[in-house]
Design a protein around this motif. Structure first.
Motif, PDB file in Angstrom:
ATOM      1  N   GLU A  68      -8.047   5.463  -1.463  1.00  0.00           N
ATOM      2  CA  GLU A  68      -8.656   5.543  -0.138  1.00  0.00           C
ATOM      3  C   GLU A  68      -8.612   6.982   0.378  1.00  0.00           C
ATOM      4  O   GLU A  68      -7.658   7.723   0.116  1.00  0.00           O
ATOM      5  N   ALA A  78       0.864  -1.183   0.000  1.00  0.00           N
ATOM      6  CA  ALA A  78       0.000   0.000   0.000  1.00  0.00           C
ATOM      7  C   ALA A  78       0.896   1.227   0.000  1.00  0.00           C
ATOM      8  O   ALA A  78       2.041   1.182   0.461  1.00  0.00           O
ATOM      9  N   ASP A 112      -6.599   1.645  -6.237  1.00  0.00           N
ATOM     10  CA  ASP A 112      -7.858   1.845  -5.520  1.00  0.00           C
ATOM     11  C   ASP A 112      -7.615   2.936  -4.488  1.00  0.00           C
ATOM     12  O   ASP A 112      -6.827   2.764  -3.558  1.00  0.00           O
ATOM     13  N   ALA A 141      -3.909   2.783   4.654  1.00  0.00           N
ATOM     14  CA  ALA A 141      -4.256   2.232   3.340  1.00  0.00           C
ATOM     15  C   ALA A 141      -4.019   0.725   3.318  1.00  0.00           C
ATOM     16  O   ALA A 141      -4.806  -0.035   2.737  1.00  0.00           O
ATOM     17  N   LYS A 146      -3.794  -0.604  -3.074  1.00  0.00           N
ATOM     18  CA  LYS A 146      -4.416   0.439  -2.281  1.00  0.00           C
ATOM     19  C   LYS A 146      -3.466   1.625  -2.143  1.00  0.00           C
ATOM     20  O   LYS A 146      -2.277   1.456  -1.868  1.00  0.00           O
ATOM     21  N   SER A 163      -6.781  -1.118   4.912  1.00  0.00           N
ATOM     22  CA  SER A 163      -8.078  -0.982   4.256  1.00  0.00           C
ATOM     23  C   SER A 163      -8.389  -2.141   3.318  1.00  0.00           C
ATOM     24  O   SER A 163      -9.524  -2.277   2.875  1.00  0.00           O
ATOM     25  N   TYR A 164      -7.413  -2.989   2.989  1.00  0.00           N
ATOM     26  CA  TYR A 164      -7.710  -4.120   2.107  1.00  0.00           C
ATOM     27  C   TYR A 164      -8.820  -4.985   2.673  1.00  0.00           C
ATOM     28  O   TYR A 164      -9.759  -5.361   1.970  1.00  0.00           O
ATOM     29  N   CYS A 178      -7.494   7.004   6.244  1.00  0.00           N
ATOM     30  CA  CYS A 178      -6.233   6.269   6.376  1.00  0.00           C
ATOM     31  C   CYS A 178      -5.392   6.797   7.541  1.00  0.00           C
ATOM     32  O   CYS A 178      -4.767   6.014   8.269  1.00  0.00           O
TER      33      CYS A 178
END
Length: 370
Positions: free
Chosen positions: A151, A60, A149, A360, A127, A363-364, A156
């Motif tokens: 965020e 990330a 992707d 980030a 991410k 966040s997966y 974050c």
């Protein structure tokens, strides 16, 4: 700028999104999270997350206005979560070369196992947060064949800070008059707190206990940009200013109360007005220290006043502006202590500049991506 969010790390059920998301089969396992090694002076140390499946995503990024920060798994067997940064955003292609050399976008496998002509998968998602996640999305697709992707930055920052404060020992510390002391966090008394993230700008975020992870953005400041811009007036970049400031004496350029009555600072750069001198007559070291004191003190003062306004007892400072610089931390700490009459203290984070990248990375699992 208030918003309520479900914390992607701690997954509280107190706050619900409009629609329920399917829980991923494999989640990031935070049990056993720790800092690798016993060097308590190390900045940005490797984090160990030892209990992961092979299906966990590996990379990330936080692509800011000035710097790129990366978080990635170095070794899945030991769960080594590498923290890497200080790649200038203007050198984005060097960052892409690094990712490609380690095949981080393909799961971190040895690049020798991959055929250079092998077509990239259209399903690979990385991410990322920060303004560069939008600006360079097409370049990531072109160079690495992956999709970015994006965020939300505040999501974050808060997720990264919550992870560090809840899961990692010896993360938060105070720094006053050159003395560093680690703070033991009471997890039952962490919230609410004020998170002050100091990058190119300054974001102050109230993290409150309404289902852990909910937050409100309070204040944004551009003080650091002022420092960087004024530094360029003496032909110095930010790292140069920090280095020069260590050899500076602000008393040659700041007007002190002692010059009038006796005591503390009175007017930053005041002597440049009262003395018959040009800017070139002052040493760059002294100018650098005065600039750093001015910006750091104002950040500390404004942070405490916001904490006072919203009834927050704890103030945590992060962001790449700090860079482990003792004088910066001492100045922020002094301002918080002075304006609070000793009732509040500034606390800092060892992974100061990586809150966004860590958030980030966490966040997966929120989106069920692997």
């Amino acid at each position: 700028m208030a918003c309520l969010k479900e914390d992607p790390i701690l997954r509280s059920n107190d706050i619900k999104e409009d629609s329920e998301e399917t829980e991923p089969k494999d989640k990031l396992d935070l049990s056993g999270a720790a800092i690798q090694g016993n060097n308590f002076e190390e900045r940005h140390p490797t984090i160990l997350l030892p209990n992961q499946s092979d299906d966990i995503s590996h990379l990330a990024l936080d692509i800011g206005g000035s710097l790129i920060k990366l978080v990635y798994f170095q070794d899945m067997k030991t769960g080594q979560l590498m923290i890497r940064g200080k790649v200038e955003t203007s050198k984005i292609n060097e960052c892409l070369d690094f990712i490609n050399s380690k095949q981080l976008h393909r799961g971190g496998m040895d690049s020798r196992l991959w055929l250079s002509e092998a077509p990239p998968s259209d399903d690979v998602i990385i991410k990322a947060t920060g303004g560069g996640a939008h600006k360079f999305a097409d370049l990531f697709k072109e160079r690495l064949g992956v999709s970015i992707d994006k965020e939300d930055e505040m999501d974050c920052l808060v997720a990264g800070a919550n992870f560090l404060l809840k899961a990692i020992r010896h993360e938060a510390f105070t720094h006053m008059e050159g003395h560093k002391e680690f703070v033991q966090i009471d997890h039952n008394d962490l919230f609410p707190y004020l998170l002050v993230n100091i990058g190119s700008g300054v974001s102050m975020i109230k993290c409150r206990l309404m289902g852990m992870g909910s937050f409100s953005g309070l204040v944004g400041q551009m003080l650091v940009v002022v420092l960087i811009g004024l530094g360029k007036a003496i032909n110095k970049v930010f790292d140069d200013l920090l280095e020069l400031s260590q050899r500076g004496d602000n008393r040659t350029i700041d007007m002190l109360v002692g010059d009038i009555y006796g005591g503390m600072d009175y007017s930053k750069f005041g002597k440049t007005i009262s003395e018959n001198k040009e800017l070139e007559d002052y040493r760059p070291e002294d100018i650098s220290l005065s600039l750093l004191r001015m910006i750091s003190y104002n950040i500390g003062q404004i942070s405490y006043l916001n904490a006072l306004r919203f009834g927050l007892k704890r103030i945590f400072f992060g962001g790449f502006f700090i860079r482990g610089h003792a004088y910066t931390m001492d100045t922020i700490s002094f301002a918080v202590q002075f304006w609070s009459n000793g009732d509040a203290q500034a606390m800092f984070l060892r992974h100061e500049g990586f809150l966004g990248a860590l958030g980030a990375f966490m966040s997966y699992e929120k989106h069920g991506l692997r």
